[in-house]
Design an enzyme around this catalytic site. Structure first.
Site, PDB file in Angstrom:
ATOM      1  N   GLU A   1      -4.653  -3.657  -2.073  1.00 29.61           N
ATOM      2  CA  GLU A   1      -6.658  -3.502  -1.792  1.00 29.61           C
ATOM      3  C   GLU A   1      -7.174  -2.157  -0.981  1.00 29.61           C
ATOM      4  O   GLU A   1      -8.073  -2.315  -1.122  1.00 29.61           O
ATOM      5  CB  GLU A   1      -6.956  -4.573  -1.507  1.00 29.61           C
ATOM      6  CG  GLU A   1      -6.977  -5.230   0.054  1.00 29.61           C
ATOM      7  CD  GLU A   1      -5.282  -6.084   0.062  1.00 29.61           C
ATOM      8  OE1 GLU A   1      -5.120  -6.033  -0.420  1.00 29.61           O
ATOM      9  OE2 GLU A   1      -5.642  -7.018   0.514  1.00 29.61           O
ATOM     10  N   ARG A   2      -5.512  -1.455   0.261  1.00 26.00           N
ATOM     11  CA  ARG A   2      -6.241  -0.390   0.431  1.00 26.00           C
ATOM     12  C   ARG A   2      -5.665   1.126  -0.299  1.00 26.00           C
ATOM     13  O   ARG A   2      -6.968   2.114  -0.225  1.00 26.00           O
ATOM     14  CB  ARG A   2      -4.883  -0.433   1.324  1.00 26.00           C
ATOM     15  CG  ARG A   2      -5.859  -1.593   2.676  1.00 26.00           C
ATOM     16  CD  ARG A   2      -3.971  -1.410   3.768  1.00 26.00           C
ATOM     17  NE  ARG A   2      -3.357  -2.672   3.725  1.00 26.00           N
ATOM     18  CZ  ARG A   2      -2.828  -2.386   4.427  1.00 26.00           C
ATOM     19  NH1 ARG A   2      -2.142  -2.016   5.610  1.00 26.00           N
ATOM     20  NH2 ARG A   2      -1.290  -3.477   4.908  1.00 26.00           N
TER      21      ARG A   2
ATOM     22  N   SER B   1       5.554  -7.314   3.568  1.00 23.90           N
ATOM     23  CA  SER B   1       5.685  -7.174   4.197  1.00 23.90           C
ATOM     24  C   SER B   1       6.579  -8.349   4.060  1.00 23.90           C
ATOM     25  O   SER B   1       6.401  -9.389   2.717  1.00 23.90           O
ATOM     26  CB  SER B   1       4.577  -7.357   5.890  1.00 23.90           C
ATOM     27  OG  SER B   1       3.531  -8.712   5.495  1.00 23.90           O
TER      28      SER B   1
ATOM     29  N   GLU C   1       9.281  -4.235  12.899  1.00 23.32           N
ATOM     30  CA  GLU C   1       9.040  -2.532  12.079  1.00 23.32           C
ATOM     31  C   GLU C   1       7.809  -2.209  12.980  1.00 23.32           C
ATOM     32  O   GLU C   1       6.866  -2.649  13.495  1.00 23.32           O
ATOM     33  CB  GLU C   1       8.696  -3.751  10.322  1.00 23.32           C
ATOM     34  CG  GLU C   1       8.216  -2.350   9.670  1.00 23.32           C
ATOM     35  CD  GLU C   1       8.316  -2.845   7.853  1.00 23.32           C
ATOM     36  OE1 GLU C   1       7.737  -3.684   7.737  1.00 23.32           O
ATOM     37  OE2 GLU C   1       8.567  -2.035   7.348  1.00 23.32           O
TER      38      GLU C   1
ATOM     39  N   LYS D   1      -0.687  -7.114  -9.479  1.00 21.10           N
ATOM     40  CA  LYS D   1      -2.306  -7.108  -8.542  1.00 21.10           C
ATOM     41  C   LYS D   1      -1.561  -6.329  -7.140  1.00 21.10           C
ATOM     42  O   LYS D   1      -1.042  -6.445  -6.397  1.00 21.10           O
ATOM     43  CB  LYS D   1      -2.099  -8.682  -7.618  1.00 21.10           C
ATOM     44  CG  LYS D   1      -2.676  -9.141  -6.951  1.00 21.10           C
ATOM     45  CD  LYS D   1      -3.643  -8.358  -5.571  1.00 21.10           C
ATOM     46  CE  LYS D   1      -2.962  -8.284  -4.421  1.00 21.10           C
ATOM     47  NZ  LYS D   1      -3.051  -7.477  -3.762  1.00 21.10           N
TER      48      LYS D   1
ATOM     49  N   CYS E   1       9.828   1.780   3.627  1.00 20.36           N
ATOM     50  CA  CYS E   1      10.894   0.752   3.817  1.00 20.36           C
ATOM     51  C   CYS E   1      11.950   1.455   3.244  1.00 20.36           C
ATOM     52  O   CYS E   1      13.037   1.041   4.341  1.00 20.36           O
ATOM     53  CB  CYS E   1      10.408  -0.028   2.544  1.00 20.36           C
ATOM     54  SG  CYS E   1      11.354   0.115   1.198  1.00 20.36           S
TER      55      CYS E   1
ATOM     56  N   PHE F   1       0.794  -0.767  -0.168  1.00 22.90           N
ATOM     57  CA  PHE F   1      -0.257  -0.052  -0.148  1.00 22.90           C
ATOM     58  C   PHE F   1       1.089   1.599   0.130  1.00 22.90           C
ATOM     59  O   PHE F   1       0.196   2.381  -0.374  1.00 22.90           O
ATOM     60  CB  PHE F   1      -1.187  -0.065   1.046  1.00 22.90           C
ATOM     61  CG  PHE F   1       0.012   0.326   2.238  1.00 22.90           C
ATOM     62  CD1 PHE F   1      -0.267   2.014   2.885  1.00 22.90           C
ATOM     63  CD2 PHE F   1       0.822  -0.534   3.019  1.00 22.90           C
ATOM     64  CE1 PHE F   1       0.656   2.100   4.255  1.00 22.90           C
ATOM     65  CE2 PHE F   1       0.735  -0.351   4.452  1.00 22.90           C
ATOM     66  CZ  PHE F   1       0.825   1.119   4.593  1.00 22.90           C
TER      67      PHE F   1
HETATM   68  P1  NAD Z   1       1.474  -6.681   2.868  1.00 23.06           P
HETATM   69  O1  NAD Z   1       2.938  -7.179   3.100  1.00 23.06           O
HETATM   70  O2  NAD Z   1       0.077  -6.664   3.688  1.00 23.06           O
HETATM   71  O3  NAD Z   1       0.410  -6.677   1.483  1.00 23.06           O
HETATM   72  C1  NAD Z   1       1.572  -6.775   0.073  1.00 23.06           C
HETATM   73  C2  NAD Z   1       0.928  -7.538  -0.461  1.00 23.06           C
HETATM   74  O4  NAD Z   1       0.493  -8.537  -0.562  1.00 23.06           O
HETATM   75  C3  NAD Z   1      -0.081  -6.754  -0.698  1.00 23.06           C
HETATM   76  O5  NAD Z   1      -1.135  -6.985  -2.776  1.00 23.06           O
HETATM   77  C4  NAD Z   1      -1.375  -7.612  -0.343  1.00 23.06           C
HETATM   78  O6  NAD Z   1      -2.718  -7.694  -0.508  1.00 23.06           O
HETATM   79  C5  NAD Z   1      -0.349  -9.302  -0.134  1.00 23.06           C
HETATM   80  N1  NAD Z   1      -1.254 -10.015   1.071  1.00 23.06           N
HETATM   81  C6  NAD Z   1      -1.276  -9.552   2.412  1.00 23.06           C
HETATM   82  N2  NAD Z   1      -1.685 -10.633   2.999  1.00 23.06           N
HETATM   83  C7  NAD Z   1      -2.048 -11.463   2.415  1.00 23.06           C
HETATM   84  C8  NAD Z   1      -1.560 -13.228   2.372  1.00 23.06           C
HETATM   85  N3  NAD Z   1      -1.618 -13.243   3.611  1.00 23.06           N
HETATM   86  N4  NAD Z   1      -1.167 -13.863   1.586  1.00 23.06           N
HETATM   87  C9  NAD Z   1      -0.676 -13.319   0.393  1.00 23.06           C
HETATM   88  N5  NAD Z   1      -0.367 -12.143   0.607  1.00 23.06           N
HETATM   89  C10 NAD Z   1      -1.314 -10.990   0.936  1.00 23.06           C
HETATM   90  O7  NAD Z   1       2.325  -5.226   3.676  1.00 23.06           O
HETATM   91  P2  NAD Z   1       1.989  -3.565   2.981  1.00 23.06           P
HETATM   92  O8  NAD Z   1       1.338  -3.525   4.519  1.00 23.06           O
HETATM   93  O9  NAD Z   1       0.618  -3.363   2.327  1.00 23.06           O
HETATM   94  O10 NAD Z   1       2.716  -2.867   3.365  1.00 23.06           O
HETATM   95  C11 NAD Z   1       4.081  -2.587   3.773  1.00 23.06           C
HETATM   96  C12 NAD Z   1       5.018  -3.543   3.816  1.00 23.06           C
HETATM   97  O11 NAD Z   1       5.598  -3.721   3.214  1.00 23.06           O
HETATM   98  C13 NAD Z   1       6.254  -3.398   5.129  1.00 23.06           C
HETATM   99  O12 NAD Z   1       6.604  -4.142   5.768  1.00 23.06           O
HETATM  100  C14 NAD Z   1       7.125  -2.433   4.332  1.00 23.06           C
HETATM  101  O13 NAD Z   1       8.609  -2.775   4.762  1.00 23.06           O
HETATM  102  C15 NAD Z   1       7.177  -3.180   3.237  1.00 23.06           C
HETATM  103  N6  NAD Z   1       7.646  -2.593   1.457  1.00 23.06           N
HETATM  104  C16 NAD Z   1       9.071  -3.142   1.567  1.00 23.06           C
HETATM  105  C17 NAD Z   1       9.811  -2.494   0.445  1.00 23.06           C
HETATM  106  C18 NAD Z   1      10.915  -2.819   0.065  1.00 23.06           C
HETATM  107  O14 NAD Z   1      10.907  -3.003  -1.298  1.00 23.06           O
HETATM  108  N7  NAD Z   1      11.820  -4.162   1.191  1.00 23.06           N
HETATM  109  C19 NAD Z   1       9.474  -1.080  -0.223  1.00 23.06           C
HETATM  110  C20 NAD Z   1       8.083  -0.997   0.104  1.00 23.06           C
HETATM  111  C21 NAD Z   1       7.147  -1.458   1.081  1.00 23.06           C
END
Ligand code: NAD
Length: 497
Positions: free
Chosen positions: A174-175, A224, A381, A171, A279, A147
């Protein structure tokens, strides 16, 4: 209520499930997004398969023209993209423009695709034998994005993938799914064939369908760490190429000789900008030596108290709300955990409300001192406007802290000493290092990627690494025998001598 639908060729069936999209500044639900399933993904894949071969056969200069046009359209739509992004994410308009801008820079790099795709050639590798290598697209790539950068991260992925000749299925989170759809509309308007870039919305059900789909050979994920690891292990078990980037806990090392006014200024942006939902944020500061710690703390407190929290379209706000009510509760819980673990809450952002926007998801800026490595709130985090101070007794301890942390995304050192900086940069076990640069996100012609639990897989995002990820190398060894007419021109398998 506004409905956000998939962006695929053909009608998408009425969704059986939907997800609410908040306006984090007001605390109201502003829209709903359809959540798709495996059948919807099948439809998108079938569309992509129809269009991809012709796109791959289109000469790279023509593909680059689409990227150039796309770049122009993004620039022309910058303000409206930023407003839409900010209304769903909560980041202030300038940050939202930065989000679009950093993605746009990867599109600019992708405009050079004819140059970077040229390949390698050796003439005379053996008698009459030439060898060349070319990069060919994989077919259909998929991207699963978080998101917190709904414009930049999708563009990192589909910009490189499509320029290299792939079709792409995105994909997004969804937020805040509206900007990714808008980008796909603009890409179509720029001349990309219909079906080349499609957006399917969904949650775990859709992600699992992508992981299992036999016609998707490569997945790029950012989100994450637990989910990154899940997608990496399941995807690679299905023989896919996967890069999966995870969470972070970036440290900023402050040496005794650092310019503390500059450091405080940098930390105000790097720890609290975008409500800490980056991140590459800098949520841990490591002053080296007690004297440095005291001097830094004294300067940080007034700077943090002066930060202005506001609604996302307040031009004077330093940062806006966090993304959802659940996330606000989670960040506040982490502050409480840090307190329970013995951290000193120097500036407390819990229970913050913004007058006139009492239902918004705001968290006040928070400073926690005397945090130690054994604390859970240090190890995990927080992803909010919270800065933790971990005091190091010397340089060695300052190198060790980020090196031993489970995450290894980014790190920064603030110093005037070139030797200390050089030593730190070469020894620290972290993927991206800043020297007097608080958020060391590499420019689009280098590459982006963290280490340890911040990155699973071997290949970074964008730059030549992105190109590597979205292509496979074909190696051709050729010999053209002289067809001299004496019957001796039968083809012989060459032996290299
Ligand atoms: P998230 O992991 O909740 O979601 C990321 C994606 O995974 C979304 O598209 C979501 O729909 C999907 N998803 C969520 N739950 C899932 C599940 N149980 N099974 C499969 N897919 C699922 O992350 P977020 O809250 O949207 O984003 C924040 C996180 O992303 C933080 O941890 C941040 O550090 C990380 N991030 C990392 C980088 C990097 O380059 N390392 C960059 C940006 C964000």
């Amino acid at each position: 209520m506004r409905q956000v639908d998939h962006f695929i060729v053909g009608d998408s069936p009425a969704p059986s499930r939907k997800h609410q999209i908040w306006n984090p500044s007001t605390g109201e639900v502003q829209a709903e997004v359809a959540l798709g399933d495996a059948a919807l993904l099948d439809q998108a894949v079938a569309n992509a398969k129809r269009v991809q071969p012709e796109w791959a056969a289109t000469n790279p200069q023509k593909r680059a023209r689409v990227m150039f046009k796309f770049k122009e359209l993004i620039e022309a739509n910058m303000q409206s993209l930023a407003e839409l992004l900010s209304s769903e994410h909560g980041k202030v308009i300038d940050d939202a423009k930065g989000d679009v801008q950093r993605g746009l820079e990867v599109i600019e790099y992708a405009c050079g695709i004819p140059q970077v795709l040229k390949g390698e050639y050796t003439q005379g590798a053996g008698p009459g034998i030439d060898v060349y290598s070319t990069r060919q697209p994989l077919g259909i790539g998929a991207g699963i994005t978080p998101f917190n950068f709904p414009a930049m991260i999708p563009m990192w992925m589909f910009g490189m993938a499509c320029a290299a000749g792939n079709a792409f299925i995105l994909k997004p989170s969804e937020r805040d799914p509206s900007v990714p759809v808008r980008l796909a509309e603009l890409f179509l308007e720029a001349g990309a064939p219909e079906g080349l870039l499609q957006v399917v919305h969904g949650d775990k059900e859709m992600v699992d369908a992508i992981i299992e789909h036999p016609d998707i050979p490569a997945i790029s994920f950012v989100g994450s760490s637990d989910i990154a690891q899940y997608i990496y292990s399941r995807g690679t078990a299905n023989a896919k190429r996967v890069q999966a980037f995870g969470g972070a806990k970036n440290h900023g090392i402050v040496m005794p000789d650092a310019d503390l006014d500059q450091v405080v200024n940098d930390l105000s942006g790097a720890a609290f900008g975008s409500a800490g939902e980056r991140c590459m944020a800098l949520p841990v500061v490591v002053p080296v030596g007690e004297d440095t710690a005291e001097r830094l703390r004294e300067k940080l407190i007034p700077a943090i108290n002066a930060l202005r929290v506001g609604v996302s379209n307040d031009p004077d706000a330093h940062y806006g709300p966090v993304v959802t009510p659940e996330h606000k509760a989670r960040v506040e819980q982490w502050i409480t955990t840090a307190e329970d673990e013995g951290g000193e809450i120097v500036v407390d952002g819990r229970g913050f409300t913004l007058q006139g926007h009492e239902n918004g998801f705001f968290v006040g800026p928070t400073l926690i001192d005397r945090v130690t490595p054994d604390m859970k709130s240090y190890q995990e985090e927080i992803f909010g406007p919270v800065l933790q101070i971990v005091r190091a007794k010397d340089f060695e301890e300052a190198v060790r802290l980020p090196s031993e942390h489970q995450y290894g995304n980014g790190v920064a050192i603030f110093t005037r000493n070139g030797h200390a900086a050089r030593e730190f940069a070469s020894r620290v076990n972290v993927g991206m290092v800043g020297v007097n640069v608080p958020i060391p996100v590499p420019v689009s012609y280098h590459s982006f990627g963290g280490w340890k639990r911040s990155g699973f897989g071997d290949i970074d995002q964008y730059g030549t690494e992105g190109l590597k990820f979205w292509t496979k190398v074909k190696k051709i060894t050729q010999r053209w025998p002289d067809g001299g007419g004496d019957g001796s021109n039968a083809f012989v398998i060459p032996t290299m001598g």
